[in-house]
Design a protein around this motif. Structure first.
Motif, short mmCIF file in Angstrom:
data_model
loop_
_atom_site.label_atom_id
_atom_site.label_comp_id
_atom_site.label_asym_id
_atom_site.label_seq_id
_atom_site.Cartn_x
_atom_site.Cartn_y
_atom_site.Cartn_z
N GLU A 29 2.70 -10.15 5.41
CA GLU A 29 3.12 -8.79 5.08
C GLU A 29 2.17 -7.82 5.76
O GLU A 29 1.01 -8.13 6.00
N TYR B 62 5.15 -1.91 2.33
CA TYR B 62 4.84 -3.22 2.88
C TYR B 62 6.07 -3.80 3.55
O TYR B 62 7.17 -3.74 3.02
N ARG C 162 3.17 -4.66 -3.46
CA ARG C 162 2.81 -5.94 -2.85
C ARG C 162 2.46 -6.92 -3.95
O ARG C 162 1.36 -7.44 -4.01
#
Length: 232
Positions: A83, A94, A114
């Motif tokens: 990511e 992200y 995230r």
DNA sequence: CGATCCTATCGGAAGACACT
DNA sequence: AGTGTCTTCCGATAGGATCG
């Protein structure tokens, strides 16, 4: 029954395909593409370029993906997940990516967070489309472990930064684009762009193995010929 | 032919960046 | 701080393509 996607368009499919490819495949701005086409005697505005890639991008991406899935140009032996941070109007987002061990980009997905939830959503999306991989390579982000525990394939996870270069390399084209655009404006357009660019990258990525020049040229011509058939 | 769809365009907005 | 130049985004709409 699907209707002709070029209906009502005043410009030929050939030019539209070329325009869309120029914009998405190379780090050019909308105005750069406008000027390049002008040099060839094609008179359209940058807004038209934007309109076209928004309209046809998802369409082209879909048909490229469909073809590759049918012919299994990807491998689900090992996936590399990664990511990357992307700033949209100052806010962190992200972009998640799944890349197979040959460098084929399987999935690109944008989230605001995230965490485990985001990782889970992304993994499910990828597996729905491609099935289960035998091994998954990630970095040390704990969200992966949590997500994979939930899915039930925790065993096949391998971690390690050096193992994961495959995925990290695939972010480079996006970074270049980001610079040209001076950042993305909306989650929607980033998602659209990332998904489409992945498809194109796969389609034109001719150096997955080392070819001799002749083979390279043959492969490139084949890729171009297929591109010219998209949505025909 | 007129009615209707919808592409292609326009002008302006807003943000990023470099420079002074 | 301001200025200039670049970028994409957005709402409105003229007028060409298509249909009946």
């Amino acid at each position: 029954m699907m209707r002709n996607p070029f209906k009502y368009f005043k410009t030929s499919p050939e030019i539209i395909r070329l325009t869309v490819m120029m914009y998405v495949r190379f780090p050019l701005s909308l105005r750069n593409v406008e000027d390049l086409l002008h040099e060839r005697g094609i008179d359209i505005t940058h807004e038209t370029v934007r309109f076209w890639w928004n309209r046809f991008g998802p369409l082209f991406a879909k048909s490229i993906r469909k073809r590759r899935v049918e012919n299994r140009f990807y491998s689900n032996w090992a996936w590399h997940l990664d990511e990357v941070f992307v700033r949209i109007n100052g806010e962190l987002h992200y972009l998640w990516r799944a890349v197979d061990h040959e460098g084929e980009v399987l999935e690109a997905y944008v989230t605001k967070r995230r965490d485990r939830k985001a990782a889970l959503k992304f993994l499910r999306k990828a597996m729905k489309r491609y099935g289960r991989p035998e091994a998954i390579v990630t970095d040390k982000l704990p969200s992966y472990k949590a997500a994979m525990r939930e899915i039930g394939n925790k065993d096949c996870q391998e971690t390690g930064r050096w193992l994961n270069n495959r995925a990290e390399n695939s972010h480079q084209p996006l970074r270049r684009r980001e610079k040209v655009m001076s950042r993305f404006r909306s989650m929607r357009s980033l998602q659209k762009f990332a998904a489409f660019q992945s498809s194109i990258h796969n389609h034109f990525n001719l150096e997955r193995h080392f070819y001799r020049r002749e083979e390279f040229k043959e492969n490139r011509s084949a890729a171009l010929a297929e591109w010219r058939q998209l949505a025909a």
